[in-house]
Motif scaffolding. Structure first.
Motif, PDB file in Angstrom:
ATOM      1  N   ALA A 218      20.190  -3.634 -10.646  1.00  0.00           N
ATOM      2  CA  ALA A 218      18.982  -3.785 -11.459  1.00  0.00           C
ATOM      3  C   ALA A 218      17.826  -4.353 -10.650  1.00  0.00           C
ATOM      4  O   ALA A 218      16.692  -3.867 -10.723  1.00  0.00           O
ATOM      5  N   ASP A 219      18.100  -5.382  -9.844  1.00  0.00           N
ATOM      6  CA  ASP A 219      17.015  -6.016  -9.106  1.00  0.00           C
ATOM      7  C   ASP A 219      16.530  -5.164  -7.943  1.00  0.00           C
ATOM      8  O   ASP A 219      15.326  -5.130  -7.652  1.00  0.00           O
ATOM      9  N   ASN A 220      17.430  -4.461  -7.278  1.00  0.00           N
ATOM     10  CA  ASN A 220      16.978  -3.567  -6.213  1.00  0.00           C
ATOM     11  C   ASN A 220      16.130  -2.430  -6.774  1.00  0.00           C
ATOM     12  O   ASN A 220      15.144  -2.011  -6.149  1.00  0.00           O
ATOM     13  N   PHE A 221      16.492  -1.938  -7.961  1.00  0.00           N
ATOM     14  CA  PHE A 221      15.678  -0.891  -8.592  1.00  0.00           C
ATOM     15  C   PHE A 221      14.296  -1.429  -8.944  1.00  0.00           C
ATOM     16  O   PHE A 221      13.271  -0.781  -8.673  1.00  0.00           O
ATOM     17  N   SER A 222      14.252  -2.639  -9.542  1.00  0.00           N
ATOM     18  CA  SER A 222      12.952  -3.184  -9.935  1.00  0.00           C
ATOM     19  C   SER A 222      12.098  -3.527  -8.714  1.00  0.00           C
ATOM     20  O   SER A 222      10.875  -3.357  -8.732  1.00  0.00           O
ATOM     21  N   LEU A 223      12.742  -3.976  -7.623  1.00  0.00           N
ATOM     22  CA  LEU A 223      11.997  -4.241  -6.395  1.00  0.00           C
ATOM     23  C   LEU A 223      11.417  -2.960  -5.814  1.00  0.00           C
ATOM     24  O   LEU A 223      10.256  -2.935  -5.365  1.00  0.00           O
ATOM     25  N   SER A 224      12.206  -1.886  -5.831  1.00  0.00           N
ATOM     26  CA  SER A 224      11.700  -0.602  -5.326  1.00  0.00           C
ATOM     27  C   SER A 224      10.527  -0.120  -6.161  1.00  0.00           C
ATOM     28  O   SER A 224       9.512   0.358  -5.628  1.00  0.00           O
ATOM     29  N   ARG A 225      10.656  -0.258  -7.474  1.00  0.00           N
ATOM     30  CA  ARG A 225       9.563   0.140  -8.373  1.00  0.00           C
ATOM     31  C   ARG A 225       8.315  -0.689  -8.101  1.00  0.00           C
ATOM     32  O   ARG A 225       7.188  -0.167  -8.069  1.00  0.00           O
ATOM     33  N   MET A 226       8.499  -2.003  -7.899  1.00  0.00           N
ATOM     34  CA  MET A 226       7.365  -2.887  -7.630  1.00  0.00           C
ATOM     35  C   MET A 226       6.658  -2.499  -6.339  1.00  0.00           C
ATOM     36  O   MET A 226       5.426  -2.397  -6.290  1.00  0.00           O
ATOM     37  N   HIS A 227       7.433  -2.275  -5.264  1.00  0.00           N
ATOM     38  CA  HIS A 227       6.804  -1.925  -3.981  1.00  0.00           C
ATOM     39  C   HIS A 227       6.054  -0.596  -4.083  1.00  0.00           C
ATOM     40  O   HIS A 227       4.990  -0.437  -3.474  1.00  0.00           O
ATOM     41  N   ALA A 228       6.612   0.350  -4.838  1.00  0.00           N
ATOM     42  CA  ALA A 228       5.917   1.634  -5.026  1.00  0.00           C
ATOM     43  C   ALA A 228       4.604   1.433  -5.771  1.00  0.00           C
ATOM     44  O   ALA A 228       3.564   2.004  -5.392  1.00  0.00           O
ATOM     45  N   LYS A 229       4.634   0.628  -6.824  1.00  0.00           N
ATOM     46  CA  LYS A 229       3.408   0.357  -7.583  1.00  0.00           C
ATOM     47  C   LYS A 229       2.361  -0.304  -6.693  1.00  0.00           C
ATOM     48  O   LYS A 229       1.172   0.072  -6.707  1.00  0.00           O
ATOM     49  N   LEU A 230       2.790  -1.285  -5.888  1.00  0.00           N
ATOM     50  CA  LEU A 230       1.854  -1.968  -5.008  1.00  0.00           C
ATOM     51  C   LEU A 230       1.318  -1.031  -3.920  1.00  0.00           C
ATOM     52  O   LEU A 230       0.148  -1.130  -3.527  1.00  0.00           O
ATOM     53  N   PHE A 231       2.164  -0.119  -3.454  1.00  0.00           N
ATOM     54  CA  PHE A 231       1.722   0.816  -2.421  1.00  0.00           C
ATOM     55  C   PHE A 231       0.572   1.679  -2.936  1.00  0.00           C
ATOM     56  O   PHE A 231      -0.446   1.847  -2.256  1.00  0.00           O
ATOM     57  N   PHE A 232       0.717   2.197  -4.160  1.00  0.00           N
ATOM     58  CA  PHE A 232      -0.370   3.011  -4.714  1.00  0.00           C
ATOM     59  C   PHE A 232      -1.592   2.149  -5.016  1.00  0.00           C
ATOM     60  O   PHE A 232      -2.734   2.617  -4.900  1.00  0.00           O
ATOM     61  N   GLY A 233      -1.364   0.877  -5.376  1.00  0.00           N
ATOM     62  CA  GLY A 233      -2.489  -0.035  -5.540  1.00  0.00           C
ATOM     63  C   GLY A 233      -3.205  -0.279  -4.225  1.00  0.00           C
ATOM     64  O   GLY A 233      -4.433  -0.398  -4.180  1.00  0.00           O
ATOM     65  N   MET A 234      -2.430  -0.355  -3.137  1.00  0.00           N
ATOM     66  CA  MET A 234      -3.031  -0.523  -1.817  1.00  0.00           C
ATOM     67  C   MET A 234      -3.869   0.692  -1.444  1.00  0.00           C
ATOM     68  O   MET A 234      -4.984   0.563  -0.926  1.00  0.00           O
ATOM     69  N   LEU A 235      -3.342   1.902  -1.721  1.00  0.00           N
ATOM     70  CA  LEU A 235      -4.097   3.111  -1.390  1.00  0.00           C
ATOM     71  C   LEU A 235      -5.434   3.144  -2.124  1.00  0.00           C
ATOM     72  O   LEU A 235      -6.459   3.536  -1.557  1.00  0.00           O
ATOM     73  N   TRP A 236      -5.422   2.718  -3.372  1.00  0.00           N
ATOM     74  CA  TRP A 236      -6.658   2.701  -4.171  1.00  0.00           C
ATOM     75  C   TRP A 236      -7.654   1.690  -3.600  1.00  0.00           C
ATOM     76  O   TRP A 236      -8.864   1.897  -3.639  1.00  0.00           O
ATOM     77  N   ARG A 237      -7.145   0.598  -3.047  1.00  0.00           N
ATOM     78  CA  ARG A 237      -8.001  -0.449  -2.477  1.00  0.00           C
ATOM     79  C   ARG A 237      -8.220  -0.271  -0.975  1.00  0.00           C
ATOM     80  O   ARG A 237      -8.830  -1.133  -0.333  1.00  0.00           O
ATOM     81  N   LEU A 238      -7.737   0.820  -0.407  1.00  0.00           N
ATOM     82  CA  LEU A 238      -7.718   0.975   1.044  1.00  0.00           C
ATOM     83  C   LEU A 238      -9.078   0.766   1.710  1.00  0.00           C
ATOM     84  O   LEU A 238      -9.170   0.042   2.710  1.00  0.00           O
ATOM     85  N   PRO A 239     -10.173   1.346   1.207  1.00  0.00           N
ATOM     86  CA  PRO A 239     -11.466   1.115   1.873  1.00  0.00           C
ATOM     87  C   PRO A 239     -11.840  -0.363   1.938  1.00  0.00           C
ATOM     88  O   PRO A 239     -12.316  -0.848   2.967  1.00  0.00           O
ATOM     89  N   THR A 240     -11.616  -1.074   0.837  1.00  0.00           N
ATOM     90  CA  THR A 240     -11.948  -2.499   0.804  1.00  0.00           C
ATOM     91  C   THR A 240     -11.073  -3.286   1.770  1.00  0.00           C
ATOM     92  O   THR A 240     -11.557  -4.157   2.504  1.00  0.00           O
TER      93      THR A 240
END
Length: 251
Positions: A218-240
């Motif tokens: 359960a925790d490895n799945f939620s960690l993977s989901r979290m990192h994926a969400k943050l990765f797309f958040g990083m891409l959106w903020r990439l210029p900044t």
């Protein structure tokens, strides 16, 4: 040096063994304490009640009716700290891993740099398993990718000092991981916000017979989901983020 109002938040879920000693140590440092009982069993909940009775004016207790996870417990504690007017929160885990003698060092650094996030950089002894030691690097690498930096040396250490106003701002803006991923996730959001970090080396020991609440699947799945969400958040903020990195290098 700046005057700050700092107290301690301790998330507790069936970790009675070191709790009374920890609270006594924090009180010896003149810190008020919020114990967040995250659905503990009767034994641990009774101990929390007894500790509060012993320190009536300085220990606050928050209770979740059922276990929600460490992240949810820390979030509740931070929001309560804000309502109490604390400017900073020292987070320390209840399982005896952390080197409590370093509490004054963490607080002193927060007084010197009140706008910074102070985070522990673990110095492990032989009690850490190789699986646990090297497994942490999967999260470290993702945090470095998602912040485009290595400013956060270890995002998983639960020994840290939060600037309360900046942190609670992020808690209200984002839906955070309720369990183990919170420690890393909140740091990424704070980094994106522009908060600076200070990494303090501190010993970490895994006590013999210690209890882990990590759920591998359960925790490895939620960690993977979290990192994926943050990765797309990083891409959106990439210029900044890139502009910030370039500005830092020029400075």
């Amino acid at each position: 040096m700046c005057n700050i109002k700092v107290g301690a938040v301790v998330p507790v879920y069936n970790h009675p063994r070191h709790l009374r000693d920890l609270v006594q140590h924090l009180r010896a440092q003149h810190l008020a304490v919020i114990l967040v009982d995250d659905g503990s069993n009767h034994e641990c909940a009774s101990l929390i009640d007894a500790i509060q009775h012993e320190h009536r004016d300085s220990v606050h207790v928050l209770r979740h009716p059922h276990n929600q996870g460490k992240g949810a417990a820390v979030s509740s504690g931070l929001l309560q700290a804000e309502s109490l007017g604390w400017s900073h929160v020292l987070q320390v885990d209840a399982d005896g891993q952390h080197h409590w003698q370093d509490v004054p060092r963490f607080i002193a650094r927060a007084e010197q740099h009140p706008e910074h996030m102070i985070i522990g950089k673990p110095v492990f002894d032989d009690s850490v398993s190789k699986t646990r030691f090297y497994g942490r690097y999967a999260t470290h690498v993702w945090v470095w990718i998602n912040t485009l930096s290595t400013d956060i040396k270890d995002s998983m250490c639960g020994f840290r000092v939060y600037p309360v106003a900046a942190t609670c701002r992020q808690l209200r803006r984002h839906s955070m991981e309720a369990r183990m991923g919170f420690d890393s996730e909140i740091l990424v959001y704070l980094h994106w916000q522009g908060v600076r970090f200070i990494n303090l080396p501190t010993p970490v020991t895994y006590p013999v017979g210690g209890v882990s609440h990590f759920l591998p699947w359960a925790d490895n799945f939620s960690l993977s989901r979290m990192h994926a969400k943050l990765f797309f958040g990083m891409l959106w903020r990439l210029p900044t983020l890139l502009a910030r990195r370039l500005g830092t290098k020029e400075d």
